[in-house]
Design a protein around this motif. Sequence first.
Motif, mmCIF file in Angstrom:
data_model
loop_
_atom_site.group_PDB
_atom_site.id
_atom_site.type_symbol
_atom_site.label_atom_id
_atom_site.label_comp_id
_atom_site.label_asym_id
_atom_site.label_seq_id
_atom_site.Cartn_x
_atom_site.Cartn_y
_atom_site.Cartn_z
ATOM 1 N N ASP A 299 -21.486 -21.494 -10.622
ATOM 2 C CA ASP A 299 -20.531 -20.288 -11.218
ATOM 3 C C ASP A 299 -19.186 -20.526 -10.999
ATOM 4 O O ASP A 299 -18.895 -21.549 -10.247
ATOM 5 C CB ASP A 299 -21.253 -19.037 -10.879
ATOM 6 N N ARG A 300 -18.372 -19.799 -11.612
ATOM 7 C CA ARG A 300 -16.856 -19.657 -11.501
ATOM 8 C C ARG A 300 -16.341 -19.871 -10.062
ATOM 9 O O ARG A 300 -15.539 -20.560 -9.679
ATOM 10 C CB ARG A 300 -16.120 -19.134 -12.375
ATOM 11 N N ALA A 301 -16.915 -18.889 -9.429
ATOM 12 C CA ALA A 301 -16.457 -18.815 -7.893
ATOM 13 C C ALA A 301 -16.786 -20.241 -7.262
ATOM 14 O O ALA A 301 -15.862 -20.534 -6.408
ATOM 15 C CB ALA A 301 -17.471 -17.733 -7.260
ATOM 16 N N THR A 302 -17.851 -20.805 -7.433
ATOM 17 C CA THR A 302 -18.087 -22.134 -6.740
ATOM 18 C C THR A 302 -16.987 -23.042 -7.272
ATOM 19 O O THR A 302 -16.452 -23.980 -6.282
ATOM 20 C CB THR A 302 -19.590 -22.474 -6.962
ATOM 21 N N LEU A 303 -16.808 -22.969 -8.479
ATOM 22 C CA LEU A 303 -15.844 -24.078 -9.006
ATOM 23 C C LEU A 303 -14.577 -24.014 -8.413
ATOM 24 O O LEU A 303 -13.932 -24.809 -8.151
ATOM 25 C CB LEU A 303 -15.850 -24.227 -10.711
ATOM 26 N N ASP A 304 -14.256 -22.579 -8.392
ATOM 27 C CA ASP A 304 -12.975 -22.264 -7.927
ATOM 28 C C ASP A 304 -12.850 -22.765 -6.320
ATOM 29 O O ASP A 304 -11.844 -23.084 -6.037
ATOM 30 C CB ASP A 304 -12.636 -20.734 -7.815
ATOM 31 N N ARG A 305 -13.834 -22.467 -5.719
ATOM 32 C CA ARG A 305 -13.885 -23.037 -4.307
ATOM 33 C C ARG A 305 -13.684 -24.377 -4.203
ATOM 34 O O ARG A 305 -13.133 -25.096 -3.215
ATOM 35 C CB ARG A 305 -15.024 -22.357 -3.502
ATOM 36 N N ALA A 306 -14.588 -25.085 -4.967
ATOM 37 C CA ALA A 306 -14.252 -26.667 -5.001
ATOM 38 C C ALA A 306 -13.223 -27.178 -5.372
ATOM 39 O O ALA A 306 -12.175 -28.014 -4.655
ATOM 40 C CB ALA A 306 -15.365 -27.169 -5.949
ATOM 41 N N LEU A 307 -12.161 -26.237 -6.280
ATOM 42 C CA LEU A 307 -10.994 -26.705 -6.655
ATOM 43 C C LEU A 307 -9.827 -26.558 -5.488
ATOM 44 O O LEU A 307 -9.016 -27.149 -5.230
ATOM 45 C CB LEU A 307 -10.479 -25.993 -7.877
ATOM 46 N N GLU A 308 -10.183 -25.206 -4.694
ATOM 47 C CA GLU A 308 -9.257 -25.135 -3.535
ATOM 48 C C GLU A 308 -9.551 -26.075 -2.442
ATOM 49 O O GLU A 308 -8.500 -26.711 -1.909
ATOM 50 C CB GLU A 308 -9.669 -23.781 -2.958
ATOM 51 N N LEU A 309 -10.447 -26.662 -2.408
ATOM 52 C CA LEU A 309 -11.001 -27.817 -1.359
ATOM 53 C C LEU A 309 -10.494 -28.934 -1.924
ATOM 54 O O LEU A 309 -9.817 -29.992 -1.095
ATOM 55 C CB LEU A 309 -12.619 -28.013 -1.158
ATOM 56 N N PHE A 310 -10.422 -29.423 -3.305
ATOM 57 C CA PHE A 310 -9.762 -30.401 -3.683
ATOM 58 C C PHE A 310 -8.265 -30.560 -3.475
ATOM 59 O O PHE A 310 -7.638 -31.354 -2.918
ATOM 60 C CB PHE A 310 -9.853 -30.597 -5.328
ATOM 61 N N ALA A 311 -7.630 -29.116 -3.619
ATOM 62 C CA ALA A 311 -6.313 -29.033 -3.214
ATOM 63 C C ALA A 311 -5.881 -29.542 -1.961
ATOM 64 O O ALA A 311 -4.985 -30.214 -1.566
ATOM 65 C CB ALA A 311 -5.623 -27.960 -3.835
ATOM 66 N N GLU A 312 -6.699 -28.969 -1.032
ATOM 67 C CA GLU A 312 -6.373 -29.015 0.463
ATOM 68 C C GLU A 312 -6.795 -30.598 0.814
ATOM 69 O O GLU A 312 -5.892 -31.126 1.585
ATOM 70 C CB GLU A 312 -7.656 -28.226 1.075
ATOM 71 N N ALA A 313 -7.754 -31.250 0.246
ATOM 72 C CA ALA A 313 -7.973 -32.566 0.454
ATOM 73 C C ALA A 313 -7.055 -33.512 -0.253
ATOM 74 O O ALA A 313 -6.463 -34.720 0.664
ATOM 75 C CB ALA A 313 -9.361 -33.175 -0.074
ATOM 76 N N LYS A 314 -6.577 -33.161 -1.275
ATOM 77 C CA LYS A 314 -5.239 -33.928 -1.858
ATOM 78 C C LYS A 314 -4.031 -33.905 -0.901
ATOM 79 O O LYS A 314 -3.432 -34.821 -0.700
ATOM 80 C CB LYS A 314 -5.106 -33.171 -3.145
ATOM 81 N N ARG A 315 -3.795 -32.593 -0.285
ATOM 82 C CA ARG A 315 -2.442 -32.438 0.451
ATOM 83 C C ARG A 315 -2.848 -33.291 1.712
ATOM 84 O O ARG A 315 -1.854 -34.029 2.320
ATOM 85 C CB ARG A 315 -2.468 -31.050 0.855
ATOM 86 N N VAL A 316 -4.070 -33.087 2.586
ATOM 87 C CA VAL A 316 -4.161 -33.967 3.699
ATOM 88 C C VAL A 316 -4.168 -35.318 3.308
ATOM 89 O O VAL A 316 -3.445 -36.087 4.051
ATOM 90 C CB VAL A 316 -5.527 -33.609 4.420
ATOM 91 N N PHE A 317 -4.871 -35.897 2.349
ATOM 92 C CA PHE A 317 -4.884 -37.327 1.872
ATOM 93 C C PHE A 317 -3.592 -37.803 1.668
ATOM 94 O O PHE A 317 -3.290 -39.060 2.177
ATOM 95 C CB PHE A 317 -5.822 -37.557 0.754
ATOM 96 N N GLU A 318 -2.704 -37.074 1.055
ATOM 97 C CA GLU A 318 -1.284 -37.608 0.513
ATOM 98 C C GLU A 318 -0.561 -37.808 1.851
ATOM 99 O O GLU A 318 0.368 -38.770 1.621
ATOM 100 C CB GLU A 318 -0.910 -36.722 -0.602
#
Length: 442
Positions: free
Chosen positions: A391-410
Amino acid sequence: MPTSTDVFAKAREHERLEQLKVARELDALPFFRVLEGPTLPVAEMEGKPRIMLGSNNYLGLTGDERVKQGALDALNRYGTGLTGSRFLNGTIELHLELERELAEWLGTEAALVFTTGHQANIGALGTLLGPADTVVADSGDHASILDGCLLSRAKLRPFRHNRVDRLERTLEKASEDGGGILVVVDGVFSMEGDLAPLPEIAERCSRFGARLMVDEAHALGVLGARGAGTCELMGVEDRADLRMATFSKSLASCGGVIAGPSDVIEFLRIQSRPFMFTASAAPAALGAALAAVRICRSAEGPALFDRVLGNARYLHDGLRELGFKVVEPTSLPDGTEVVTPVVPVVVGDDWKAVFLWKALYEAGVYVNVAIHPAVPPSGALLRTSVMASHDRATLDRALELFAEAKRVFESEHGPLPAPAGASEPASLSGAAQTSDGRKNTL
Ligand SMILES: Cc1ncc(COP(=O)(O)O)c(C=O)c1O
């Protein structure tokens, strides 16, 4: 005199040993992670719920009650295994029903069910082609296609991924080889998620008198109004001589199929060694696949296809907006853009891909990692994929986690590749093969 060469030496000395050791020490090995429950949109893995963006369960049917009931009915009627090959004691009515339904769905005269999709590819290619023939394959084709080509001992002429000009030149050379010619391509490429330009490929095949085989593993149950795959979507069903598909993706099970003219299918039935000399699938796998085929072919099918494609577009656009380099959609001749359920994020460096994977995994998202030789050197990807049941809420949550992982990774490893004006699918370099010509995609 005894040989001084130990065939086991390669197991102790291969090039990946050191990398594997380091990845294990850092608990950053992205492979063989243990799933502890069903492949649902959020799956239990190693003691934690993780958003599942790394499966081929495109329609989400592995948890569907009707599919599970199909498996249970087959289990109860036929037991746990058939303990023999299809050729002898291993054929049951479910095989015949599946073959009838799949041929009808794909619009072919006949179909043959194999125990896996890998066997379907090696069983068809290894039997239909011989040393006097030439097989022309896209450099991004799945490993099982390459394995089938090698098994056949036909002359293998690869062409650069999705380059019709290269295909044409390869066909010119192939027509001088003197034997039959088969062109074999993935309809949807398994790592990049892009589509083969089938109308142009089919035109070149008929111009050079070559047969065309299309692997619909990632397209059956996803593309086309009937969900019959890339050939249907692109209007070339009558020009593809053979179609291959697997049950291990949209059909929520395990098994494979080759569909085509009756005489060819009958030939495979009595000649194909990977069909004849292996055990038939477990009945539950057949019961589940048949139930899934019936759902796809029912009035419910198109809504499921729409949902998975809508989710793919949503994730693709979301990742792009976050600044990830995603593989660009395929544009059809009528201008329609297709984003398939395979939504890769291009990372480039193998270790960077592994560390980004780890950051995501720890945050609660599971994705697949593709490093060389699954992709060309410096073409590492995080291969994300969606299900109709996200569902879209799960995909939105995944996108939030992607954003966070990107920030930490970079902050630790430097910038990731940014979305270019036109990002190039990783296999466009045409080097997505091992030194022995084999591509190891999954
Ligand atoms: C394009 C393609 N063809 C064939 C196969 C093999 O199918 P199976 O998993 O059923 O062996 C796969 C599976 O990963 C695939 O991606």
